[in-house]
Design a protein around this motif. Structure first.
Motif, PDB file in Angstrom:
ATOM      1  N   PRO A 379       0.831  -1.207   0.000  1.00 53.30           N
ATOM      2  CA  PRO A 379       0.000   0.000   0.000  1.00 53.30           C
ATOM      3  C   PRO A 379       0.867   1.259   0.000  1.00 53.30           C
ATOM      4  O   PRO A 379       2.003   1.249   0.489  1.00 53.30           O
ATOM      5  CB  PRO A 379      -0.800  -0.111   1.298  1.00 53.30           C
ATOM      6  N   GLU A 407      -0.681  10.315  -6.435  1.00 55.85           N
ATOM      7  CA  GLU A 407      -0.917  11.757  -6.341  1.00 55.85           C
ATOM      8  C   GLU A 407       0.402  12.538  -6.345  1.00 55.85           C
ATOM      9  O   GLU A 407       0.522  13.588  -6.979  1.00 55.85           O
ATOM     10  CB  GLU A 407      -1.710  12.084  -5.077  1.00 55.85           C
ATOM     11  N   ALA A 447      -1.732   2.460 -11.991  1.00 60.89           N
ATOM     12  CA  ALA A 447      -2.370   2.934 -10.766  1.00 60.89           C
ATOM     13  C   ALA A 447      -3.852   2.546 -10.730  1.00 60.89           C
ATOM     14  O   ALA A 447      -4.351   2.066  -9.706  1.00 60.89           O
ATOM     15  CB  ALA A 447      -2.224   4.452 -10.645  1.00 60.89           C
ATOM     16  N   PHE A 448      -4.550   2.740 -11.852  1.00 62.46           N
ATOM     17  CA  PHE A 448      -5.975   2.412 -11.884  1.00 62.46           C
ATOM     18  C   PHE A 448      -6.214   0.908 -11.847  1.00 62.46           C
ATOM     19  O   PHE A 448      -7.165   0.427 -11.216  1.00 62.46           O
ATOM     20  CB  PHE A 448      -6.641   3.039 -13.111  1.00 62.46           C
ATOM     21  N   THR A 450      -4.216  -1.288 -10.391  1.00 61.19           N
ATOM     22  CA  THR A 450      -3.912  -1.701  -9.018  1.00 61.19           C
ATOM     23  C   THR A 450      -5.053  -1.342  -8.070  1.00 61.19           C
ATOM     24  O   THR A 450      -5.439  -2.118  -7.205  1.00 61.19           O
ATOM     25  CB  THR A 450      -2.614  -1.044  -8.535  1.00 61.19           C
ATOM     26  N   LYS A 451      -5.615  -0.137  -8.246  1.00 63.82           N
ATOM     27  CA  LYS A 451      -6.745   0.294  -7.413  1.00 63.82           C
ATOM     28  C   LYS A 451      -7.931  -0.648  -7.591  1.00 63.82           C
ATOM     29  O   LYS A 451      -8.575  -1.057  -6.622  1.00 63.82           O
ATOM     30  CB  LYS A 451      -7.146   1.722  -7.785  1.00 63.82           C
ATOM     31  N   ALA A 452      -8.200  -1.030  -8.831  1.00 64.66           N
ATOM     32  CA  ALA A 452      -9.317  -1.942  -9.099  1.00 64.66           C
ATOM     33  C   ALA A 452      -9.072  -3.308  -8.469  1.00 64.66           C
ATOM     34  O   ALA A 452      -9.983  -3.929  -7.905  1.00 64.66           O
ATOM     35  CB  ALA A 452      -9.524  -2.088 -10.604  1.00 64.66           C
ATOM     36  N   ARG A 454      -7.223  -3.944  -5.836  1.00 65.31           N
ATOM     37  CA  ARG A 454      -7.331  -3.837  -4.384  1.00 65.31           C
ATOM     38  C   ARG A 454      -8.786  -3.822  -3.943  1.00 65.31           C
ATOM     39  O   ARG A 454      -9.155  -4.427  -2.945  1.00 65.31           O
ATOM     40  CB  ARG A 454      -6.607  -2.588  -3.888  1.00 65.31           C
ATOM     41  N   GLU A 455      -9.627  -3.127  -4.691  1.00 69.60           N
ATOM     42  CA  GLU A 455     -11.037  -3.035  -4.327  1.00 69.60           C
ATOM     43  C   GLU A 455     -11.771  -4.348  -4.542  1.00 69.60           C
ATOM     44  O   GLU A 455     -12.824  -4.581  -3.952  1.00 69.60           O
ATOM     45  CB  GLU A 455     -11.714  -1.920  -5.124  1.00 69.60           C
TER      46      GLU A 455
END
Length: 483
Positions: A379, A407, A447-448, A450-452, A454-455
């Motif tokens: 994370p 960010e 990034a997107f 990885t975010k998906a 993780r969710e």
């Protein structure tokens, strides 16, 4: 012949041991005071010693220290009277093997204990202790403090005494409680845990004491409570500090009398359950604030075991990670040294529970991609920001290099682009800008994705559906463009 020193100023106690052990292959020596102890220690070495905690001119703790200094290999058992158990436990911390309480009610247990001093190798007990700790999930790693904690827990496990475990959230208080249970003579009996903060006062009372049919609305049948079910086993009260004042009063009565009544009944019932309580708050402070009963704390705090937070035992993190990864049965997957170094720098406010979640997430995200768990799978809160120079473009990220949090990367890129734009056209490195644009594209895609992941807890099909792309495209973005 084995040699044993008996240190006690009571003649009847010396006579008792002379009679008890006269047929054993043990040479007995006796001492009644500090002078006689020092004289005895000046002679041939003893393999074992029984030391009374209270002597006319000294105390058992000082005698213990003297024996350990003169004869480190001598195994010492402390003899104590009622009400001095805490001092006996301090002796265990100082190196005593065990303690026994006077009067000696269980002669068979006493003989077994003395026999073990000469027949049970120390390293064998150590091996058994560590095996049981791993079996129950209480991993100590290399921390000296944790090894001392485990040793103390192992020695008191067979005692029928109440234990209070203190430690921050996620440090493994229930795991330690289970270790105590499995190392005790109650291991074949039930271990039952109850979270005092997870129930309303009425429900918790019903859970603990049971109820009779018709005792209240919804009580359609008689039900046993946990004190009854765990009567020969162990009852673990997690977050005891969250118990209401009314429940605290009832718990105090059970601890004092070992009796309770079901809701709606006038019949007293007896429980022999061993009580282990745990709290993440300082109960002494809670008493000072009027939130916890002092008399209940006195009853619970017969023995206190404090588990240090993970940030105070960073050297154990690689061992914990290895254990957690093995528990997930991930085959050849392993955490590279750079990843472990970052994990050791993090403070882990959620302690081992948080570490377990991070390990599980990393393994899930890496499943099917690589056997090497690099910092990319950690994370952003753990990965330290990477400084990017504004005067030179960064080289493509190598495998294992920490990803700059998304960010921060965008802000850095924005500042660098503005700096280039405000420069004279002849000083602009346009090829470098185009290279950065491609790098930015790759970073954004990763990034997107990885975010998906993780969710969706690593479910690639669900992640692809959320991103409105095919699973094949998602894998391409991870495996090809992610390099």
């Amino acid at each position: 012949m084995n040699r044993m020193l008996i240190v006690d100023d009571e003649t009847q106690v010396q006579t008792f041991f002379s009679y008890l052990l006269h047929r054993k292959d043990i040479h007995l020596s006796f001492a009644s005071n500090a002078y006689e102890v020092m004289a005895a220690l000046a002679g041939e070495p003893y393999q074992a010693a029984l030391v009374d905690l209270k002597l006319p001119d000294t105390n058992g703790l000082d005698i213990l220290k003297a024996i350990k200094e003169k004869m480190p290999g001598c195994r010492v058992i402390i003899m104590t009277g009622y009400g001095t158990v805490k001092s006996a436990l301090e002796a265990i911390r100082l190196g005593a093997e065990d303690y026994i309480e006077k009067p000696f009610d269980d002669i068979d247990e006493l003989e077994r204990l003395i026999h073990s001093l000469f027949t049970s190798p120390v390293n064998q007990r150590q091996t058994e202790m560590l095996r049981l700790a791993e079996q129950t999930g209480f991993i100590v790693g290399q921390s000296t403090e944790m090894h001392h904690l485990l040793s103390l827990a192992y020695k008191i496990a067979r005692k029928n005494i109440t234990v209070l475990i203190e430690g921050e959230t996620g440090t493994g208080k229930e795991v330690l409680a289970r270790f105590l249970h499995h190392a005790s003579a109650r291991q074949q009996q039930p271990f039952i845990g109850v979270n005092c903060g997870a129930f309303t006062e009425t429900l918790l009372e019903s859970e603990l004491f049971g109820h009779e049919k018709g005792a209240f609305t919804g009580a359609t049948q008689t039900r046993k409570g946990l004190f009854e079910i765990a009567s020969k086993g162990t009852l673990f009260f997690d977050e005891i500090g969250d118990a209401s004042p009314s429940i605290q009063v009832k718990l105090l009565r059970v601890l004092e009398t070992r009796e309770f009544m079901r809701i709606g009944s006038e019949q007293h019932r007896h429980t022999d359950a061993r009580i282990i309580a745990a709290s993440h708050v300082n109960l002494h402070e809670a008493v000072r604030q009027g939130k916890f009963r002092e008399d209940l704390l006195y009853r619970l705090n017969v023995v206190k075991l404090s588990i240090p937070p993970l940030r105070e035992r960073r050297e154990d993190i690689p061992y914990l990670v290895q254990y957690l990864a093995k528990r997930h049965k991930t085959g050849e997957m392993f955490f590279v040294s750079e990843t472990l170094a970052l994990m050791q720098e993090y403070d882990w406010p959620g302690n081992i529970r948080e570490l377990s979640n991070v390990v599980a997430r990393a393994l899930t995200l890496a499943d099917g991609e690589t056997s090497r768990i690099t910092p990319d799978y950690l994370p952003a809160s753990i990965v330290k920001p990477v400084r990017i120079s504004q005067t030179s473009s960064p080289s493509p990220r190598n495998e294992g290099q920490a990803l700059l949090p998304f960010e921060d990367y965008l802000e850095s890129w924005k500042q660098e682009l503005l700096a280039q734009w405000q420069s004279s056209i002849e000083h602009i490195d346009f090829p470098s800008i185009m290279k950065r644009i491609k790098e930015l594209e790759r970073i954004i895609e990763k990034a997107f994705v990885t975010k998906a992941l993780r969710e969706t807890l690593g479910n690639q099909k669900k992640a692809a559906r959320l991103l409105n792309i095919s699973v094949r495209t998602l894998r391409y973005l991870l495996n090809e463009k992610g390099k």
